[in-house]
Design a protein around this motif. Structure first.
Motif, PDB file in Angstrom:
ATOM      1  N   TYR A   2      31.637  35.143  26.508  1.00 18.67           N
ATOM      2  CA  TYR A   2      32.122  35.692  27.677  1.00 18.67           C
ATOM      3  C   TYR A   2      32.517  37.140  27.809  1.00 18.67           C
ATOM      4  CZ  TYR A   2      32.681  30.607  28.146  1.00 18.67           C
ATOM      5  OH  TYR A   2      32.517  29.280  27.963  1.00 18.67           O
ATOM      6  N   TYR A   3      32.655  37.532  29.106  1.00 20.89           N
ATOM      7  CA  TYR A   3      33.080  38.929  29.219  1.00 20.89           C
ATOM      8  C   TYR A   3      34.234  38.897  30.244  1.00 20.89           C
ATOM      9  CZ  TYR A   3      28.369  39.558  27.595  1.00 20.89           C
ATOM     10  OH  TYR A   3      27.225  39.368  26.699  1.00 20.89           O
ATOM     11  N   LEU A   4      35.243  40.027  30.269  1.00 22.06           N
ATOM     12  CA  LEU A   4      35.942  40.154  31.181  1.00 22.06           C
ATOM     13  C   LEU A   4      35.901  41.371  32.060  1.00 22.06           C
ATOM     14  CD1 LEU A   4      39.291  39.677  28.750  1.00 22.06           C
ATOM     15  CD2 LEU A   4      38.884  38.328  30.723  1.00 22.06           C
ATOM     16  N   GLY A   5      36.068  41.169  33.175  1.00 24.15           N
ATOM     17  CA  GLY A   5      35.932  42.188  34.379  1.00 24.15           C
ATOM     18  C   GLY A   5      37.056  42.528  35.006  1.00 24.15           C
ATOM     19  N   VAL A   6      37.631  43.879  35.312  1.00 25.03           N
ATOM     20  CA  VAL A   6      38.816  44.166  35.719  1.00 25.03           C
ATOM     21  C   VAL A   6      38.672  45.012  36.989  1.00 25.03           C
ATOM     22  CG1 VAL A   6      41.025  45.148  35.519  1.00 25.03           C
ATOM     23  CG2 VAL A   6      40.174  43.733  33.450  1.00 25.03           C
ATOM     24  N   ASP A   7      39.293  44.598  37.990  1.00 23.67           N
ATOM     25  CA  ASP A   7      39.122  45.591  39.341  1.00 23.67           C
ATOM     26  C   ASP A   7      40.411  46.127  39.539  1.00 23.67           C
ATOM     27  OD1 ASP A   7      38.529  46.679  41.664  1.00 23.67           O
ATOM     28  OD2 ASP A   7      38.181  44.746  42.726  1.00 23.67           O
ATOM     29  N   LEU A   8      40.699  47.293  39.082  1.00 21.53           N
ATOM     30  CA  LEU A   8      42.054  48.198  39.189  1.00 21.53           C
ATOM     31  C   LEU A   8      41.911  48.865  40.729  1.00 21.53           C
ATOM     32  CD1 LEU A   8      44.569  49.180  38.216  1.00 21.53           C
ATOM     33  CD2 LEU A   8      43.162  51.038  37.047  1.00 21.53           C
TER      34      LEU A   8
END
Length: 124
Positions: A2-8
């Motif tokens: 899995y991968y985590l993506g963050v939209d700041l």
């Protein structure tokens, strides 16, 4: 894997856990609550990553940040009012962010577009 993506963003911090095919497994968000110190924003990013990664093997974390990011340093972000903030130095050591890739495009954004893209060209 899995991968985590963050939209700041200036209003919200949104994060997603995605699989290798780009399918969104889980999503979470929290208000950015500006103005406040950048370190506090990094703490919220780490908390979101911890929440989503519970029990999963995460291969990497990508963060999208408004403004100019250069080698882990946010040179300028009008939305966040950050200037020469050492993003990689502050966020990466946090246990939840040890796989941080601060100059990658945001996986939740590309995952949604990737999944929504047509598989075959349409006949005209």
């Amino acid at each position: 894997m899995y991968y985590l993506g963050v939209d700041l963003g200036g209003t919200n911090i949104k994060a997603a856990l995605v699989d290798a095919d780009g399918a969104i497994i889980k999503e979470a968000s929290t208000p950015t609550k500006l103005p406040r110190p950048a370190e506090a924003v990094c703490d919220d990013i780490a908390a979101l990553c911890n929440q989503l990664a519970q029990g999963q093997q995460v291969a990497g974390i990508g963060v999208g940040c408004p403004g100019t990011v250069d080698g882990g340093i946010v040179r300028y972000s009008n939305n966040l009012d950050w200037h020469d903030f050492a993003w990689g130095i502050i966020c990466a050591p946090k246990p939840a962010c040890r796989l941080l890739l601060p100059t990658m495009p945001t996986p939740p954004l590309w995952a949604k577009h990737w999944r929504a893209a047509p598989k075959e060209p349409k006949a005209r």
